[in-house]
Every structure is written in C-alpha cells, then in structure tokens.
Design a protein around this motif. Structure first.
Motif, PDB file in Angstrom:
ATOM      1  N   HIS A  31       0.822  -1.221   0.000  1.00 42.50           N
ATOM      2  CA  HIS A  31       0.000   0.000   0.000  1.00 42.50           C
ATOM      3  C   HIS A  31       0.853   1.267   0.000  1.00 42.50           C
ATOM      4  N   TYR A  32       1.958   1.245  -0.726  1.00 39.06           N
ATOM      5  CA  TYR A  32       2.811   2.427  -0.682  1.00 39.06           C
ATOM      6  C   TYR A  32       2.087   3.656  -1.230  1.00 39.06           C
ATOM      7  N   ALA A  33       2.244   4.766  -0.516  1.00 38.33           N
ATOM      8  CA  ALA A  33       1.746   6.068  -0.966  1.00 38.33           C
ATOM      9  C   ALA A  33       2.454   7.141  -0.163  1.00 38.33           C
ATOM     10  N   ASP A  34       2.724   8.241  -0.787  1.00 40.67           N
ATOM     11  CA  ASP A  34       3.336   9.373  -0.102  1.00 40.67           C
ATOM     12  C   ASP A  34       2.214  10.227   0.483  1.00 40.67           C
ATOM     13  N   LYS A  35       1.578   9.691   1.533  1.00 42.07           N
ATOM     14  CA  LYS A  35       0.485  10.404   2.186  1.00 42.07           C
ATOM     15  C   LYS A  35       0.451  10.038   3.659  1.00 42.07           C
ATOM     16  N   PRO A  36      -0.237  10.828   4.467  1.00 42.31           N
ATOM     17  CA  PRO A  36      -0.228  10.608   5.913  1.00 42.31           C
ATOM     18  C   PRO A  36      -0.824   9.263   6.314  1.00 42.31           C
ATOM     19  N   THR A  37      -0.432   8.812   7.488  1.00 41.49           N
ATOM     20  CA  THR A  37      -0.973   7.593   8.072  1.00 41.49           C
ATOM     21  C   THR A  37      -2.488   7.690   8.196  1.00 41.49           C
ATOM     22  N   SER A  38      -3.152   6.572   7.935  1.00 42.13           N
ATOM     23  CA  SER A  38      -4.607   6.491   8.122  1.00 42.13           C
ATOM     24  C   SER A  38      -4.900   5.248   8.949  1.00 42.13           C
ATOM     25  N   ARG A  44       3.897   5.578   4.168  1.00 44.13           N
ATOM     26  CA  ARG A  44       5.258   5.995   3.837  1.00 44.13           C
ATOM     27  C   ARG A  44       6.307   5.039   4.404  1.00 44.13           C
ATOM     28  N   GLU A  45       5.988   4.364   5.489  1.00 43.74           N
ATOM     29  CA  GLU A  45       6.959   3.468   6.126  1.00 43.74           C
ATOM     30  C   GLU A  45       7.217   2.200   5.315  1.00 43.74           C
ATOM     31  N   THR A  46       6.386   1.943   4.334  1.00 42.83           N
ATOM     32  CA  THR A  46       6.584   0.758   3.500  1.00 42.83           C
ATOM     33  C   THR A  46       7.960   0.747   2.843  1.00 42.83           C
ATOM     34  N   LEU A  47       8.465   1.906   2.476  1.00 39.81           N
ATOM     35  CA  LEU A  47       9.775   1.965   1.823  1.00 39.81           C
ATOM     36  C   LEU A  47      10.860   1.376   2.724  1.00 39.81           C
ATOM     37  N   GLY A  48      10.867   1.778   3.986  1.00 37.58           N
ATOM     38  CA  GLY A  48      11.856   1.251   4.918  1.00 37.58           C
ATOM     39  C   GLY A  48      11.640  -0.215   5.232  1.00 37.58           C
ATOM     40  N   LYS A  49      10.387  -0.621   5.352  1.00 36.27           N
ATOM     41  CA  LYS A  49      10.087  -2.030   5.621  1.00 36.27           C
ATOM     42  C   LYS A  49      10.541  -2.915   4.457  1.00 36.27           C
ATOM     43  N   LEU A  50      10.349  -2.417   3.236  1.00 38.33           N
ATOM     44  CA  LEU A  50      10.779  -3.186   2.070  1.00 38.33           C
ATOM     45  C   LEU A  50      12.303  -3.277   2.016  1.00 38.33           C
ATOM     46  N   GLU A  51      12.991  -2.228   2.442  1.00 40.18           N
ATOM     47  CA  GLU A  51      14.448  -2.281   2.499  1.00 40.18           C
ATOM     48  C   GLU A  51      14.918  -3.379   3.455  1.00 40.18           C
ATOM     49  N   GLN A  82       0.989   7.018 -10.565  1.00 39.86           N
ATOM     50  CA  GLN A  82       2.135   6.507 -11.310  1.00 39.86           C
ATOM     51  C   GLN A  82       3.451   6.854 -10.622  1.00 39.86           C
ATOM     52  N   LYS A  83       3.484   7.995  -9.936  1.00 38.89           N
ATOM     53  CA  LYS A  83       4.673   8.350  -9.162  1.00 38.89           C
ATOM     54  C   LYS A  83       4.849   7.407  -7.988  1.00 38.89           C
ATOM     55  N   TYR A  84       3.750   7.086  -7.293  1.00 41.04           N
ATOM     56  CA  TYR A  84       3.821   6.101  -6.214  1.00 41.04           C
ATOM     57  C   TYR A  84       4.393   4.786  -6.745  1.00 41.04           C
ATOM     58  N   LEU A  85       3.874   4.358  -7.892  1.00 37.18           N
ATOM     59  CA  LEU A  85       4.285   3.081  -8.471  1.00 37.18           C
ATOM     60  C   LEU A  85       5.764   3.088  -8.844  1.00 37.18           C
ATOM     61  N   ARG A  86       6.235   4.160  -9.445  1.00 37.71           N
ATOM     62  CA  ARG A  86       7.658   4.245  -9.809  1.00 37.71           C
ATOM     63  C   ARG A  86       8.542   4.192  -8.567  1.00 37.71           C
ATOM     64  N   THR A  87       8.117   4.883  -7.519  1.00 35.59           N
ATOM     65  CA  THR A  87       8.928   4.956  -6.299  1.00 35.59           C
ATOM     66  C   THR A  87       9.075   3.587  -5.640  1.00 35.59           C
ATOM     67  N   ILE A  88       7.967   2.895  -5.422  1.00 37.98           N
ATOM     68  CA  ILE A  88       8.038   1.611  -4.731  1.00 37.98           C
ATOM     69  C   ILE A  88       8.636   0.529  -5.631  1.00 37.98           C
ATOM     70  N   ASN A  89       8.371   0.609  -6.925  1.00 38.31           N
ATOM     71  CA  ASN A  89       8.888  -0.434  -7.817  1.00 38.31           C
ATOM     72  C   ASN A  89      10.393  -0.312  -8.023  1.00 38.31           C
ATOM     73  N   GLN A  90      10.928   0.888  -7.876  1.00 36.35           N
ATOM     74  CA  GLN A  90      12.371   1.038  -7.944  1.00 36.35           C
ATOM     75  C   GLN A  90      13.041   0.246  -6.825  1.00 36.35           C
ATOM     76  N   LYS A  91      12.454   0.309  -5.626  1.00 36.43           N
ATOM     77  CA  LYS A  91      12.977  -0.460  -4.487  1.00 36.43           C
ATOM     78  C   LYS A  91      12.783  -1.957  -4.698  1.00 36.43           C
ATOM     79  N   PHE A  92      11.591  -2.325  -5.164  1.00 36.26           N
ATOM     80  CA  PHE A  92      11.269  -3.747  -5.322  1.00 36.26           C
ATOM     81  C   PHE A  92      12.099  -4.377  -6.444  1.00 36.26           C
ATOM     82  N   SER A  93      12.296  -3.641  -7.528  1.00 31.00           N
ATOM     83  CA  SER A  93      13.044  -4.163  -8.676  1.00 31.00           C
ATOM     84  C   SER A  93      14.485  -4.465  -8.331  1.00 31.00           C
ATOM     85  N   ALA A  94      15.018  -3.746  -7.341  1.00 30.53           N
ATOM     86  CA  ALA A  94      16.416  -3.945  -6.965  1.00 30.53           C
ATOM     87  C   ALA A  94      16.638  -5.253  -6.207  1.00 30.53           C
ATOM     88  N   ILE A  95      15.567  -5.875  -5.728  1.00 31.89           N
ATOM     89  CA  ILE A  95      15.692  -7.094  -4.929  1.00 31.89           C
ATOM     90  C   ILE A  95      16.092  -8.287  -5.772  1.00 31.89           C
TER      91      ILE A  95
END
Length: 276
Positions: A31-38, A44-51, A82-95
């Motif tokens: 559920h990556y998105a550059d938006k506040p916690t709901s 936003r923490e998904t990026l670090g968790k994926l790392e 599409q920006k959300y998708l590019r951001t998270i997929n850049q991290k995922f693609s590196a795996i």
C-alpha cells in the motif's frame, strides 16, 4: 526511513534447507503512498520495511520474488499514482531480476490494468510459469461480477470475481502440467466474507479437480490465516503496511522441495508454516 534488518531469522527447522530447494520471496499489501498515516496503515513506512525485506532476501537469494497485490494505495490523480508506483517499484526491482506482480484492488483503484502492468514491466495479469519441480499460477480477481475489469474507481472492492474466461484458462493450464502447483492470488479464495472472491467455490473446484495444487498464497485481509480445504493449503500473509516501525513489518521466504514439501519462513509478524 531506513529500518534495521530484522534481528530474528529462520527457525532452526528451516535453517538447514536442502540446497536443491527452490526459494521464493513473498511480500503483500505494501500500500505504498506518499500520504499521511490512516488508522493502522503507515503508507510511507513501507519503503523502509521493504528495504529490511530486501536485506533478508539478499541472504536467501530467492529464484524470484512475488508481490501479492495492493502494491500501491489509491491516489487522487493518475500522475500521482504513477509516481507512487515508480517509487516503490524502484525499491522492489532492486531485490531480484525475476519478479511477479499480482493485481490487487488498490493497484487499479486509480490506474487501468494496462497502466499498472506497464509500470512494472509485466505483460499479463494472469498467467503461469515453471521453475524447477513446480508450476506457478498467478491469478487476477480484479473483475466485477458482470465481467468488467476493475479500473479508475468503477468497482466495489467487495465485488471480486474470476471470470469464466480465466477459469477456463486455469482448468486448461492445470491440465497441461505434471508438476506440483502453487498459486498466487490477492483476494482470498478460501472465505465467503467480503475478503473473498465471490465465485470462490468455482475457483476451488477447478483447483481441486486438477489434483495437483499444493498451496495458494494470498493477501488482502492483512492478517495471518490458514485454511486447509480438500487437500489444498490456503495461506494468507500479513500486510507490510500495517503498524509503525520495524517490529510491525511482515514478509517471508518460501522454500519448495522436490518432493512437494513446502516451508514458509516468516519474518517479524509473519508466521512460519510447514506443509507436507
């Protein structure tokens, strides 16, 4: 935010996995998105968790990794999504060079299927492939009950279906393999509540009739769950987005032996599973 690698590792039972076992990395509901916690969703923490997951997968060296749906969360505009998708997929693609994406309802809340798939470089939303002694099936349940595909908020998330054409394809596909079969899905195929595929009984009938399906790995409901139905294990994995901090992460390494034995090693909030 970069989270430290998990301090926990595989249980001793899994540590000595046979060298010939096939390893697969699994994550779901980022559920990556550059938006506040709901609520409990910390987008936003998904990026670090994926790392953190990436560090574990670097050690495990999976043959491929699978994202089981809801890779991104909804945005108000296509360009933002599409920006959300590019951001998270850049991290995922590196795996890993070999990756598979299961469509989740949030993946196509703002985007069309072809836009999401184009963004991750995947040709089809449902398909199959072989690796080692196993045949893998990726399903797409993002269709309304009238057969119309999900896109741009034209659906209710509780109306998830696998249409007749996909069911026919699935039956034919399973008939052509003699390997052990593992299925990847987003919406659940084992329950009749709002998390389930509405025609789940039909789907299970196709899977059971083949006599080849060992397990189905799925997401969507965000919590650990397991149902064994007529010889098939339906394993639901925890969502990565739920909760704040490294301690609330969840991901797993799947090990598949030539004899059909399947072991899931879970990290953080993901439970271990052992199927024979």
């Amino acid at each position: 935010m970069v989270l430290a690698a998990a301090s926990v590792s595989s249980l001793p039972l899994h540590a000595a996995a046979a060298a010939e076992d096939l390893c697969v990395g699994l994550v779901t509901d980022l559920h990556y998105a550059d938006k506040p916690t709901s609520g409990s969703r910390h987008y936003r923490e998904t990026l670090g968790k994926l790392e953190e997951a990436a560090l574990q997968f670097e050690r495990d060296q999976p043959a491929f990794v699978v994202e089981l749906g809801d890779f991104i969360d909804a945005a108000d505009a296509v360009e933002t999504e599409q920006k959300y998708l590019r951001t998270i997929n850049q991290k995922f693609s590196a795996i890993c060079d070999s990756r598979h994406y299961v469509l989740g309802n949030h993946c196509v809340d703002t985007l069309k299927k072809e836009e999401f798939l184009g963004g991750v470089g995947q040709e089809k939303s449902y398909y199959s492939f072989d690796q080692g002694d196993y045949h893998f099936v990726v399903l797409d349940s993002c269709f309304r009950s009238d057969g119309v595909a999900y896109e741009r908020k034209n659906f209710k998330w509780t109306d998830a279906n696998i249409p007749a054409a996909e069911l026919d394809w699935l039956a034919d596909d399973l008939a052509t393999t003699q390997k052990h079969v593992v299925v990847f899905a987003h919406q659940r195929v084992d329950v009749n509540n709002h998390y389930g595929v509405r025609n789940n009984a039909e789907v299970r009938n196709v899977l059971e009739s083949s006599g080849k399906v060992k397990a189905v790995f799925q997401g969507h409901s965000h919590k650990n769950d397991l149902n064994d139905i007529n010889g098939i294990h339906y394993c639901t994995l925890v969502a990565m987005v739920e909760g704040s901090g490294a301690e609330n992460n969840g991901y797993s390494a799947l090990r598949l032996a030539a004899d059909g034995t399947i072991r899931l090693t879970g990290f953080r909030n993901q439970r271990d599973r052992d199927f024979s």
